[in-house]
Scaffold this active site. Sequence first.
Site, PDB file in Angstrom:
ATOM      1  N   TYR A 177     103.922  59.294 205.620  1.00 56.94           N
ATOM      2  CA  TYR A 177     105.324  59.703 205.785  1.00 56.94           C
ATOM      3  C   TYR A 177     105.600  61.152 205.397  1.00 56.94           C
ATOM      4  CZ  TYR A 177     105.554  54.626 205.687  1.00 56.94           C
ATOM      5  OH  TYR A 177     105.324  53.303 205.947  1.00 56.94           O
ATOM      6  N   ASP A 220      93.879  51.843 194.217  1.00 59.67           N
ATOM      7  CA  ASP A 220      93.591  50.720 195.104  1.00 59.67           C
ATOM      8  C   ASP A 220      92.087  50.601 195.296  1.00 59.67           C
ATOM      9  OD1 ASP A 220      96.171  49.890 195.638  1.00 59.67           O
ATOM     10  OD2 ASP A 220      95.978  50.066 197.820  1.00 59.67           O
ATOM     11  N   VAL A 221      91.587  49.359 195.417  1.00 61.34           N
ATOM     12  CA  VAL A 221      90.138  49.171 195.556  1.00 61.34           C
ATOM     13  C   VAL A 221      89.661  49.330 197.003  1.00 61.34           C
ATOM     14  CG1 VAL A 221      90.127  46.647 195.954  1.00 61.34           C
ATOM     15  CG2 VAL A 221      88.217  47.729 194.761  1.00 61.34           C
ATOM     16  N   HIS A 250     102.268  59.753 199.899  1.00 61.62           N
ATOM     17  CA  HIS A 250     101.741  58.788 200.870  1.00 61.62           C
ATOM     18  C   HIS A 250     101.400  59.503 202.179  1.00 61.62           C
ATOM     19  CE1 HIS A 250     101.371  55.260 203.376  1.00 61.62           C
ATOM     20  NE2 HIS A 250     101.527  54.480 202.325  1.00 61.62           N
ATOM     21  N   PRO A 251     100.200  59.234 202.735  1.00 59.10           N
ATOM     22  CA  PRO A 251      99.795  59.973 203.937  1.00 59.10           C
ATOM     23  C   PRO A 251     100.609  59.612 205.180  1.00 59.10           C
ATOM     24  CG  PRO A 251      98.241  58.203 203.477  1.00 59.10           C
ATOM     25  CD  PRO A 251      99.187  58.256 202.311  1.00 59.10           C
ATOM     26  N   GLU A 299     105.180  49.344 194.744  1.00 64.96           N
ATOM     27  CA  GLU A 299     105.266  50.689 195.333  1.00 64.96           C
ATOM     28  C   GLU A 299     106.732  51.135 195.449  1.00 64.96           C
ATOM     29  OE1 GLU A 299     102.566  52.471 198.604  1.00 64.96           O
ATOM     30  OE2 GLU A 299     104.307  51.715 199.695  1.00 64.96           O
ATOM     31  N   PHE A 327      91.644  46.903 190.794  1.00 59.98           N
ATOM     32  CA  PHE A 327      91.745  45.443 190.864  1.00 59.98           C
ATOM     33  C   PHE A 327      90.974  44.950 192.080  1.00 59.98           C
ATOM     34  CE2 PHE A 327      94.932  44.258 187.663  1.00 59.98           C
ATOM     35  CZ  PHE A 327      95.259  45.528 187.227  1.00 59.98           C
ATOM     36  N   TYR A 386      89.018  40.883 198.050  1.00 59.28           N
ATOM     37  CA  TYR A 386      88.967  42.340 197.849  1.00 59.28           C
ATOM     38  C   TYR A 386      87.762  42.767 197.018  1.00 59.28           C
ATOM     39  CZ  TYR A 386      93.523  43.352 199.964  1.00 59.28           C
ATOM     40  OH  TYR A 386      94.569  43.523 200.848  1.00 59.28           O
TER      41      TYR A 386
HETATM   42  C1  LIG Z   1      97.455  53.025 199.887  1.00 57.88           C
HETATM   43  C2  LIG Z   1      98.625  52.437 199.201  1.00 57.88           C
HETATM   44  O1  LIG Z   1      99.468  53.118 198.716  1.00 57.88           O
HETATM   45  N1  LIG Z   1      98.643  51.088 199.144  1.00 57.88           N
HETATM   46  C3  LIG Z   1      99.774  50.331 198.692  1.00 57.88           C
HETATM   47  C4  LIG Z   1     100.342  49.540 199.849  1.00 57.88           C
HETATM   48  O2  LIG Z   1      99.547  48.680 200.636  1.00 57.88           O
HETATM   49  P1  LIG Z   1      98.041  48.222 200.869  1.00 57.88           P
HETATM   50  O3  LIG Z   1      97.958  47.636 202.202  1.00 57.88           O
HETATM   51  O4  LIG Z   1      97.090  49.307 200.604  1.00 57.88           O
HETATM   52  O5  LIG Z   1      97.867  47.069 199.753  1.00 57.88           O
HETATM   53  P2  LIG Z   1      96.517  46.296 199.424  1.00 57.88           P
HETATM   54  O6  LIG Z   1      96.340  45.160 200.336  1.00 57.88           O
HETATM   55  O7  LIG Z   1      95.400  47.270 199.344  1.00 57.88           O
HETATM   56  O8  LIG Z   1      96.855  45.737 197.960  1.00 57.88           O
HETATM   57  C5  LIG Z   1      96.906  46.600 196.858  1.00 57.88           C
HETATM   58  C6  LIG Z   1      95.739  46.376 195.884  1.00 57.88           C
HETATM   59  O9  LIG Z   1      95.889  45.125 195.216  1.00 57.88           O
HETATM   60  C7  LIG Z   1      94.621  44.543 194.996  1.00 57.88           C
HETATM   61  N2  LIG Z   1      94.522  43.264 195.748  1.00 57.88           N
HETATM   62  C8  LIG Z   1      95.442  42.928 196.684  1.00 57.88           C
HETATM   63  C9  LIG Z   1      95.368  41.713 197.355  1.00 57.88           C
HETATM   64  C10 LIG Z   1      94.302  40.833 197.064  1.00 57.88           C
HETATM   65  O10 LIG Z   1      94.155  39.744 197.634  1.00 57.88           O
HETATM   66  N3  LIG Z   1      93.391  41.211 196.125  1.00 57.88           N
HETATM   67  C11 LIG Z   1      93.469  42.400 195.471  1.00 57.88           C
HETATM   68  O11 LIG Z   1      92.616  42.700 194.635  1.00 57.88           O
HETATM   69  C12 LIG Z   1      93.579  45.551 195.477  1.00 57.88           C
HETATM   70  O12 LIG Z   1      93.224  46.399 194.412  1.00 57.88           O
HETATM   71  C13 LIG Z   1      94.348  46.312 196.525  1.00 57.88           C
HETATM   72  O13 LIG Z   1      93.778  47.584 196.778  1.00 57.88           O
HETATM   73  O14 LIG Z   1     101.447  48.748 199.389  1.00 57.88           O
HETATM   74  C14 LIG Z   1     101.161  47.828 198.373  1.00 57.88           C
HETATM   75  C15 LIG Z   1     102.462  47.154 198.061  1.00 57.88           C
HETATM   76  O15 LIG Z   1     102.281  45.863 197.668  1.00 57.88           O
HETATM   77  C16 LIG Z   1     100.581  48.533 197.159  1.00 57.88           C
HETATM   78  O16 LIG Z   1     101.559  49.355 196.548  1.00 57.88           O
HETATM   79  C17 LIG Z   1      99.399  49.379 197.578  1.00 57.88           C
HETATM   80  O17 LIG Z   1      98.912  50.078 196.461  1.00 57.88           O
HETATM   81 MN   LIG Z   2      95.208  49.325 199.633  1.00 58.55          MN
END
Ligand SMILES: CC(=O)N[C@H]1[C@@H](OP(=O)(O)OP(=O)(O)OC[C@H]2O[C@@H](n3ccc(=O)[nH]c3=O)[C@H](O)[C@@H]2O)O[C@H](CO)[C@H](O)[C@@H]1O
Ligand SMILES: [Mn+2]
Length: 343
Positions: free
Chosen positions: A226, A201-202, A223-224, A293, A111, A116
């Site tokens: 914990y 995740d993107v 998850h890396p 998650e 996504f 993003y």
């Molecule tokens: C590495 C990992 O395990 N990451 C998880 C973690 O934080 P993360 O900080 O990795 O979450 P994140 O900000 O990467 O969001 C998850 C994913 O949603 C999509 N996205 C999000 C926001 C946006 O404005 N646009 C968009 O496209 C995008 O693909 C992104 O990779 O916790 C989140 C809980 O909500 C998700 O479970 C993530 O998968």
């Molecule tokens: Mn992410």
Amino acid sequence: MNLKFVAVLLFLVVVLGVMFIYLKPIYRFREGLCDSSEGRSGDGHLFRSPDLHLVATNGLKYPQPSITHGRTDVVSVTPWLAPVVWEGTFYPVLLDSIYQKRNITVAATVFAVGKYIRFLKDFLETAEQHFFVGFKVKVYVFTDQPNEVPKVKMAAGRELVVRSVPNSKRWQDISARRMEIIQTLIEEMLKNDVDYIFCLDVDSKFHSRWGTESLGELVAVIHPGYYKDDRSKFPYERRPASRAYVAPGEGDFYYCGGAFGGVLAEVHQLAQTCRKNFEDDAKEGIEAAWQEESHLNRYMWLNKPSKVLSPEYLWQDFKARNSEVRVIRFSGVIKNYNEIRPN
Ligand SMILES: CC(=O)N[C@H]1[C@@H](OP(=O)(O)OP(=O)(O)OC[C@H]2O[C@@H](n3ccc(=O)[nH]c3=O)[C@H](O)[C@@H]2O)O[C@H](CO)[C@H](O)[C@@H]1O
Ligand SMILES: [Mn+2]
């Protein structure tokens, strides 16, 4: 036309129809059996578990496996006897030859909504270099800006599918809504020729091989952040009112929401359950600590993954590499949350 002739014709049509209905499954089943010994892929996969019966290539040479020597610095099997995949626990050439005979197709969902979209180019380019190289791959990109999707050259047999999704004011909704979209996508895919799916995740890049060693019925990634902690420190949802609740003293590992997968049927059940629980919570005004998650972790506690991928499969660039992590295959890039998230 002669009435007798019409009656005979009708009779024949009925007989042929009955034969078709009854004999086709038998034929398909037999084809499935042949399939596994001859390495042909066909409709037969409906009648066998897609991830069992591993048929090797005759004449393939590889080092002798040992059951007394191997990695001692990590655990490579869970208490429910699912493999935990670490570098040095598998032979890529052997696994690739097994799955090549199957002629599998692997789908990946990613996504890229709002800002993003900037991560998409690196994600797609590095996937070309490391993600199931040599296999049929379909990457599904979900975005609110289809025109901004970078033109990445895909190798033969690999395909990019772009789908539009609406943006949202809250990043939590964008992240959590993925489950609903994945559920719907799988329902559509069942008609197509896809065997496995990974949801990623993107904001990440591939750095090294991610291939057939990761295949399984239901696949979770540790998850890396914990993996050396006591379970009391895992950021599970701790309010009993939430459907993502994990009680103290429960939970195996903390899995990440940024990578999971498996065969279509398993991932469909996971996505449907997490989506429903997330939505039912929302109706009661509850949002789990880490959105989908948290629901995924609750799901994997009750539905044990059949394969667990080590943190090699989702590292974080800001973390120094630990010695047991010999290879980083996929890693989250460093990002400024305040700058890229909508809230
Ligand atoms: C590495 C990992 O395990 N990451 C998880 C973690 O934080 P993360 O900080 O990795 O979450 P994140 O900000 O990467 O969001 C998850 C994913 O949603 C999509 N996205 C999000 C926001 C946006 O404005 N646009 C968009 O496209 C995008 O693909 C992104 O990779 O916790 C989140 C809980 O909500 C998700 O479970 C993530 O998968
Ligand atoms: Mn992410």
